[in-house]
Scaffold this motif. Structure first.
Motif, short mmCIF file in Angstrom:
data_model
loop_
_atom_site.label_atom_id
_atom_site.label_comp_id
_atom_site.label_asym_id
_atom_site.label_seq_id
_atom_site.Cartn_x
_atom_site.Cartn_y
_atom_site.Cartn_z
N GLY A 138 93.42 32.99 60.84
CA GLY A 138 93.28 32.02 59.77
C GLY A 138 91.91 32.11 59.13
O GLY A 138 91.05 32.84 59.60
N PRO A 139 91.70 31.40 58.07
CA PRO A 139 92.64 30.52 57.38
C PRO A 139 93.66 31.32 56.59
O PRO A 139 93.47 32.51 56.35
CB PRO A 139 91.73 29.71 56.45
CG PRO A 139 90.57 30.61 56.18
CD PRO A 139 90.38 31.42 57.43
N PRO A 140 94.76 30.66 56.20
CA PRO A 140 95.79 31.37 55.44
C PRO A 140 95.28 31.84 54.09
O PRO A 140 94.40 31.23 53.51
CB PRO A 140 96.89 30.32 55.28
CG PRO A 140 96.32 29.02 55.70
CD PRO A 140 95.06 29.26 56.42
N ILE A 141 95.86 32.93 53.61
CA ILE A 141 95.49 33.43 52.28
C ILE A 141 96.23 32.67 51.19
O ILE A 141 95.79 32.65 50.05
CB ILE A 141 95.73 34.95 52.15
CG1 ILE A 141 97.19 35.31 52.37
CG2 ILE A 141 94.83 35.71 53.12
CD1 ILE A 141 97.55 36.74 52.03
N ILE A 142 97.36 32.05 51.56
CA ILE A 142 98.14 31.24 50.62
C ILE A 142 98.65 30.01 51.35
O ILE A 142 99.15 30.11 52.47
CB ILE A 142 99.34 32.03 50.05
CG1 ILE A 142 98.84 33.19 49.18
CG2 ILE A 142 100.28 31.12 49.25
CD1 ILE A 142 99.92 34.14 48.74
N ILE A 143 98.52 28.86 50.70
CA ILE A 143 99.16 27.62 51.16
C ILE A 143 99.94 27.09 49.97
O ILE A 143 99.39 26.88 48.90
CB ILE A 143 98.14 26.56 51.63
CG1 ILE A 143 97.29 27.10 52.79
CG2 ILE A 143 98.86 25.27 52.03
CD1 ILE A 143 96.18 26.16 53.23
N SER A 144 101.23 26.89 50.16
CA SER A 144 102.09 26.43 49.09
C SER A 144 103.24 25.65 49.69
O SER A 144 103.16 25.23 50.84
CB SER A 144 102.60 27.62 48.28
OG SER A 144 103.33 27.20 47.14
N GLY A 145 104.27 25.47 48.94
CA GLY A 145 105.48 24.83 49.41
C GLY A 145 106.67 25.44 48.70
O GLY A 145 106.52 26.08 47.65
N LEU A 146 107.84 25.26 49.27
CA LEU A 146 109.04 25.82 48.66
C LEU A 146 109.27 25.23 47.27
O LEU A 146 109.50 25.96 46.30
CB LEU A 146 110.26 25.58 49.56
CG LEU A 146 111.59 26.10 49.02
CD1 LEU A 146 111.53 27.62 48.80
CD2 LEU A 146 112.72 25.74 49.97
#
Length: 190
Positions: free
Chosen positions: A147-155
């Motif tokens: 981590g940290p994530p390269i992308i944080i999103s949602g469907l």
């Protein structure tokens, strides 16, 4: 036994389905059948949107996990399997309850390939501090925080055209850079 399925397996399948739908917002997805799943859940080909035409571009592998899974452990020949992938390999975690999807690069794990530990644990965290303290050693195991994530999103968010284009652009850059790294890993460096 007929007529039964472990609840955890069912919940994992649902997370995988959500992850696959997420990637379909900006990529072509070849899902690996669960009975053939050996650590890769899907082969993803990014699709560049040029108005009315979609162009197939870079490809990558992805493993999809429920957010309740905090790490993945690889041992001996599994580590060789990870190192020898020809396509960039990403891990996606799905938080069904809060509609949060995180994409992690596995690239930080390759920093320790020359050391050849018998076990490698990849931890999935959101902690930005982990960039500075990424690797720990515990007896015969290397623990790498990817981590940290390269992308944080949602469907739901990924269905929005502008957000979908943004995710595509980020993954495009990461995939191009990591594809170059796949050749170096086989030589024992990263």
């Amino acid at each position: 036994m007929p007529g039964r399925l472990g609840r955890n397996f069912r919940m994992g399948h649902r997370s995988e389905d959500i992850g696959i739908m997420f990637f379909r917002c900006f990529a072509a997805v070849a899902q690996i059948r669960q009975e053939d799943d050996t650590g890769i859940d899907a082969s993803i080909t990014l699709l560049r949107n040029d108005g009315k035409i979609l162009y197939a571009e870079d490809s990558l592998f992805v493993q999809i996990k429920s957010v309740s899974v905090k790490s993945e452990v690889y041992e001996e020949d599994q580590i060789d399997w990870l190192i020898n992938q020809d396509l960039p390999f990403f891990i996606c975690t799905v938080d069904k309850k809060n509609d949060i999807i995180r994409i992690f690069t596995t690239n930080p794990a390759y920093q320790i390939i020359a050391h050849r530990y018998p076990k490698l644990e990849l931890k999935f965290t959101d902690n930005p501090i982990s960039i500075f303290k990424r690797i720990e050693f515990e007896n015969d195991k290397a623990i790498v925080d990817i981590g940290p994530p390269i992308i944080i999103s949602g469907l739901v968010e990924a269905f929005e055209e502008e957000k979908s284009k943004e995710i595509y652009k980020i993954l495009k850059i990461w995939t191009e850079l990591e594809h170059k790294q796949t050749h170096l890993r086989k030589l024992g460096s990263s």
